[in-house]
Motif scaffolding. Structure first.
Motif, mmCIF file in Angstrom:
data_model
loop_
_atom_site.group_PDB
_atom_site.id
_atom_site.type_symbol
_atom_site.label_atom_id
_atom_site.label_comp_id
_atom_site.label_asym_id
_atom_site.label_seq_id
_atom_site.Cartn_x
_atom_site.Cartn_y
_atom_site.Cartn_z
ATOM 1 N N VAL A 1 0.855 -1.193 0.000
ATOM 2 C CA VAL A 1 0.000 0.000 0.000
ATOM 3 C C VAL A 1 0.884 1.233 0.000
ATOM 4 O O VAL A 1 1.742 1.398 0.879
ATOM 5 C CB VAL A 1 -0.938 0.036 1.227
ATOM 6 N N THR A 2 0.706 2.105 -1.002
ATOM 7 C CA THR A 2 1.469 3.351 -1.098
ATOM 8 C C THR A 2 0.506 4.528 -1.193
ATOM 9 O O THR A 2 -0.701 4.354 -1.379
ATOM 10 C CB THR A 2 2.380 3.333 -2.343
ATOM 11 N N SER A 3 1.055 5.740 -1.084
ATOM 12 C CA SER A 3 0.209 6.935 -1.147
ATOM 13 C C SER A 3 0.851 8.002 -2.019
ATOM 14 O O SER A 3 2.070 7.994 -2.238
ATOM 15 C CB SER A 3 -0.042 7.498 0.256
ATOM 16 N N SER A 4 0.015 8.917 -2.526
ATOM 17 C CA SER A 4 0.490 10.050 -3.313
ATOM 18 C C SER A 4 -0.560 11.153 -3.233
ATOM 19 O O SER A 4 -1.667 10.943 -2.720
ATOM 20 C CB SER A 4 0.723 9.649 -4.778
ATOM 21 N N ASN A 5 -0.216 12.324 -3.749
ATOM 22 C CA ASN A 5 -1.141 13.450 -3.757
ATOM 23 C C ASN A 5 -1.701 13.680 -5.157
ATOM 24 O O ASN A 5 -0.974 13.574 -6.156
ATOM 25 C CB ASN A 5 -0.443 14.731 -3.279
ATOM 26 N N GLY A 6 -2.986 14.009 -5.235
ATOM 27 C CA GLY A 6 -3.625 14.278 -6.513
ATOM 28 C C GLY A 6 -3.368 15.700 -6.982
ATOM 29 O O GLY A 6 -2.864 16.541 -6.235
ATOM 30 N N ASP A 7 -3.736 15.963 -8.247
ATOM 31 C CA ASP A 7 -3.513 17.282 -8.829
ATOM 32 C C ASP A 7 -4.618 18.268 -8.500
ATOM 33 O O ASP A 7 -4.422 19.482 -8.585
ATOM 34 C CB ASP A 7 -3.389 17.162 -10.356
ATOM 35 N N ALA A 8 -5.803 17.771 -8.151
ATOM 36 C CA ALA A 8 -6.950 18.656 -7.892
ATOM 37 C C ALA A 8 -7.838 18.055 -6.826
ATOM 38 O O ALA A 8 -7.788 16.851 -6.552
ATOM 39 C CB ALA A 8 -7.740 18.888 -9.186
ATOM 40 N N VAL A 9 -8.625 18.896 -6.211
ATOM 41 C CA VAL A 9 -9.564 18.435 -5.193
ATOM 42 C C VAL A 9 -10.808 17.874 -5.869
ATOM 43 O O VAL A 9 -11.384 18.498 -6.762
ATOM 44 C CB VAL A 9 -9.956 19.593 -4.248
ATOM 45 N N VAL A 10 -11.208 16.665 -5.460
ATOM 46 C CA VAL A 10 -12.418 16.036 -5.990
ATOM 47 C C VAL A 10 -13.332 15.683 -4.819
ATOM 48 O O VAL A 10 -13.024 15.970 -3.659
ATOM 49 C CB VAL A 10 -12.079 14.773 -6.814
ATOM 50 N N LYS A 11 -14.436 15.046 -5.115
ATOM 51 C CA LYS A 11 -15.365 14.674 -4.046
ATOM 52 C C LYS A 11 -15.522 13.153 -3.986
ATOM 53 O O LYS A 11 -15.394 12.453 -4.991
ATOM 54 C CB LYS A 11 -16.728 15.317 -4.273
ATOM 55 N N GLY A 12 -15.800 12.630 -2.780
ATOM 56 C CA GLY A 12 -16.058 11.215 -2.608
ATOM 57 C C GLY A 12 -14.845 10.336 -2.767
ATOM 58 O O GLY A 12 -13.709 10.797 -2.941
ATOM 59 N N ALA A 13 -15.075 9.025 -2.708
ATOM 60 C CA ALA A 13 -14.007 8.034 -2.865
ATOM 61 C C ALA A 13 -14.259 7.229 -4.131
ATOM 62 O O ALA A 13 -15.385 6.819 -4.409
ATOM 63 C CB ALA A 13 -13.955 7.113 -1.649
ATOM 64 N N THR A 14 -13.186 6.999 -4.905
ATOM 65 C CA THR A 14 -13.279 6.235 -6.144
ATOM 66 C C THR A 14 -12.232 5.131 -6.133
ATOM 67 O O THR A 14 -11.056 5.370 -5.816
ATOM 68 C CB THR A 14 -13.060 7.138 -7.370
ATOM 69 N N VAL A 15 -12.651 3.915 -6.485
ATOM 70 C CA VAL A 15 -11.742 2.766 -6.573
ATOM 71 C C VAL A 15 -11.671 2.355 -8.040
ATOM 72 O O VAL A 15 -12.691 2.016 -8.650
ATOM 73 C CB VAL A 15 -12.234 1.591 -5.712
ATOM 74 N N GLU A 16 -10.452 2.401 -8.601
ATOM 75 C CA GLU A 16 -10.271 2.093 -10.020
ATOM 76 C C GLU A 16 -9.416 0.840 -10.206
ATOM 77 O O GLU A 16 -8.511 0.568 -9.423
ATOM 78 C CB GLU A 16 -9.602 3.268 -10.729
ATOM 79 N N TYR A 17 -9.706 0.122 -11.294
ATOM 80 C CA TYR A 17 -8.935 -1.071 -11.640
ATOM 81 C C TYR A 17 -8.849 -1.171 -13.155
ATOM 82 O O TYR A 17 -9.563 -0.458 -13.885
ATOM 83 C CB TYR A 17 -9.606 -2.328 -11.075
ATOM 84 N N SER A 18 -8.004 -2.017 -13.653
ATOM 85 C CA SER A 18 -7.931 -2.279 -15.090
ATOM 86 C C SER A 18 -7.865 -3.783 -15.309
ATOM 87 O O SER A 18 -7.623 -4.557 -14.365
ATOM 88 C CB SER A 18 -6.715 -1.588 -15.719
ATOM 89 N N GLY A 19 -8.072 -4.196 -16.551
ATOM 90 C CA GLY A 19 -8.021 -5.623 -16.867
ATOM 91 C C GLY A 19 -9.101 -6.416 -16.155
ATOM 92 O O GLY A 19 -10.258 -5.985 -16.062
ATOM 93 N N ASP A 20 -8.691 -7.568 -15.615
ATOM 94 C CA ASP A 20 -9.645 -8.474 -14.961
ATOM 95 C C ASP A 20 -9.581 -8.371 -13.438
ATOM 96 O O ASP A 20 -9.865 -9.334 -12.728
ATOM 97 C CB ASP A 20 -9.382 -9.920 -15.393
ATOM 98 N N ARG A 21 -9.232 -7.189 -12.926
ATOM 99 C CA ARG A 21 -9.024 -7.036 -11.483
ATOM 100 C C ARG A 21 -10.261 -6.502 -10.754
ATOM 101 O O ARG A 21 -10.163 -5.904 -9.691
ATOM 102 C CB ARG A 21 -7.841 -6.097 -11.238
ATOM 103 N N ALA A 22 -11.443 -6.755 -11.299
ATOM 104 C CA ALA A 22 -12.680 -6.257 -10.698
ATOM 105 C C ALA A 22 -12.903 -6.822 -9.301
ATOM 106 O O ALA A 22 -13.328 -6.107 -8.383
ATOM 107 C CB ALA A 22 -13.875 -6.587 -11.591
ATOM 108 N N GLU A 23 -12.608 -8.101 -9.104
ATOM 109 C CA GLU A 23 -12.822 -8.703 -7.791
ATOM 110 C C GLU A 23 -11.839 -8.170 -6.758
ATOM 111 O O GLU A 23 -12.189 -7.968 -5.585
ATOM 112 C CB GLU A 23 -12.718 -10.237 -7.893
ATOM 113 N N ALA A 24 -10.611 -7.901 -7.187
ATOM 114 C CA ALA A 24 -9.633 -7.298 -6.271
ATOM 115 C C ALA A 24 -10.090 -5.894 -5.885
ATOM 116 O O ALA A 24 -9.931 -5.468 -4.723
ATOM 117 C CB ALA A 24 -8.258 -7.246 -6.935
ATOM 118 N N ALA A 25 -10.678 -5.172 -6.845
ATOM 119 C CA ALA A 25 -11.189 -3.826 -6.562
ATOM 120 C C ALA A 25 -12.331 -3.879 -5.562
ATOM 121 O O ALA A 25 -12.461 -2.984 -4.707
ATOM 122 C CB ALA A 25 -11.649 -3.160 -7.853
#
Length: 505
Positions: A409-433
């Motif tokens: 688990v790592t962390s970083s800062n975003g470029d802009a302020v957004v709202k809420g929480a979003t979990v993104e994945y690519s490929g076949d990683r839907a279950e991991a997401a």
């Protein structure tokens, strides 16, 4: 055989004389009464017909005064979901003050050579609550630097927008561009808009019989062509326009200070309209509506009918339930003469989106899913991106995930302020997401257009939830107690002014 004649009381008249005369008189009297009644009813009918015709004619004239503008192509197709309409639910109406110097009543304010083109020097988002018990007027500083569609292309995706001054939106693409930019930056649907120019503003003030103002300082502003001594004054339309336009000659000369004067002025307008019982005086109301509609530009669906319905729905709101707020800002690093929206602005937009009172707690989000998780935390790599404006929020979330056995688990800062929480994945990683999303109740799960590989990316914005235990967590160590909130503290930067406040305050 002798006739049995009776008098007017029905008793027998032994003389049999005069009864015919009296009967004739009675018949004549009844006939006259009927004729008078018919004439009176006819007169009432004529008056009623004239009133109806007059009302219809007045409605058509006033409605015909309004300049209609269809901005449907400019605002794009990916708009926020409407949250209400005239009949029910919250309403959001964008009010724009144009500095156009063309047209009757606008020519005497210079040609604007120091700032060519038409601009929206006043931008106010009027939010009417769904229960019709309160109104919030949000002023947007004209010098705000915000992302906007290039050349006001309504179909341009938001990741292609460029940062420029808010005031340029109206100059480039009119109210449609302003709406597109506002909706894209706030996710708030705009139901209607209205644009008023200098002439219309002056006419409305004069129709009210003038508006009281209070200034602690003498004003002498050549650009606004306005002078005023310190103290309380009642201004006519011409003077009022100079007062709300004054900027460079007062205080720090900023647009923020001018907004405060405009809000105090609008508070006074609300008080004046209430004190003069505008809605109960047809003569004043017609003058006011005539002045307003003669210089209004609106969307095709926002006519006198909807305006009347809205006015009826909020007529019980007192001036103490009308508040004015300015979007919180901070210095724009690339140009110290400009500002950018501060992180606290997200709290303001969220309160408008959710139609809740400013400062009220955000409802606890519900769990994302109840289906059993199929991927263990130790098989998931996670990156937490802090886009909340709250320093340290991502690291707090990282600690909560590591305790539960998430592998990397790592962390970083975003470029802009957004709202809420979003979990993104690519490929076949839907279950991991889904396993990661279980730690952030209410998070949005979506497939990313970027190639993330085995990485699951979590973006935390304002209003995002604290980390909770996932059902298939590893280990038994308690989760660290959160010390940071995802909603930035306003620290007094979001200050509301009630319309009932004293105009000198």
């Amino acid at each position: 055989m002798q006739h049995d004649e009776r008098d007017e009381r029905g008793e027998q008249n032994p003389h049999g004389r005069g009864s015919g005369t009296r009967a004739a008189m009675r018949a004549s009297h009844r006939a006259k009464s009927v004729r008078r009644r018919r004439r009176w009813l006819a007169a009432v009918g004529v008056v009623a017909a004239l009133l109806v015709v007059g009302m219809v004619a007045t409605y058509l004239r006033l409605n015909g005064n309004i300049d209609r503008l269809d901005v449907s192509k400019m605002v794009g197709k990916d708009r926020p979901t409407p949250s209400g309409d005239v009949a029910r639910g919250p309403l959001n109406i964008l009010l724009i003050g144009s500095d156009v110097r063309e047209g009757e009543g606008n020519e005497s304010y210079g040609n604007g050579d120091w700032e060519p083109g038409q601009h929206s020097d006043t931008n106010i988002l009027m939010h009417i609550s769904g229960d019709r018990k309160s109104v919030t007027m949000v002023s947007i500083p004209r010098d705000s630097m915000v992302p906007a569609p290039v050349d006001c292309n309504g179909d341009a995706p938001e990741d292609q927008w460029r940062v420029h001054q808010w005031n340029q939106n109206f100059n480039t693409g009119g109210p449609g561009c302003v709406i597109r930019t506002l909706e894209g930056n706030t996710d708030i649907f705009i139901n209607h808009f209205a644009v008023v120019d200098f002439s219309g503003f002056k006419g409305m003030v004069d129709a009210l019989g003038g508006v009281p103002v209070c200034t602690p300082f003498a004003i002498d502003d050549p650009k606004a062509k306005f002078t005023l001594s310190a103290g309380r004054h009642t201004l006519d339309g011409e003077q009022a326009l100079g007062y709300v336009r004054t900027r460079k000659s007062l205080g720090d000369g900023s647009d923020i200070q001018r907004i405060k004067r405009q809000q105090a002025f609008l508070s006074s307008v609300a008080q004046q309209a209430t004190d003069t019982k505008l809605l109960l005086r047809p003569d004043k109301l017609l003058r006011f509506l005539g002045a307003a509609t003669s210089s209004l530009q609106m969307d095709p669906d926002f006519g006198l009918g909807p305006m009347k319905d809205i006015a009826e729905s909020i007529k019980g709101i007192g001036v103490d339930k009308i508040q004015f707020v300015t979007v919180p800002t901070e210095v724009y690093p690339k140009d110290l003469n400009r500002v950018q929206w501060a992180p606290e602005a997200q709290e303001l937009w969220e309160s408008i989106r959710s139609d809740r009172e400013l400062g009220a707690p955000t409802p606890t989000p519900s769990p994302t899913s109840t289906e059993p998780l199929t991927v263990s935390p130790d098989a998931v790599r996670v990156q937490v991106v802090n886009s909340s404006g709250v320093v340290g929020l991502a690291k707090q979330a990282v600690a909560g995930l590591r305790v539960q056995g998430f592998a990397e688990v790592t962390s970083s800062n975003g470029d802009a302020v957004v709202k809420g929480a979003t979990v993104e994945y690519s490929g076949d990683r839907a279950e991991a997401a889904r396993t990661v999303a279980a730690a952030f109740p209410g998070a949005t799960v979506k497939k990313s257009e970027a190639a993330l590989g085995t990485l699951i990316r979590v973006t935390l914005g304002t209003g995002s939830p604290d980390v909770v235990e996932v059902p298939n967590r590893l280990g038994s160590e308690p989760l660290p107690k959160p010390t940071l909130s995802s909603t930035p503290s306003s620290s007094g930067s979001i200050q509301a002014r009630k319309a009932s406040d004293d105009i000198c305050s």
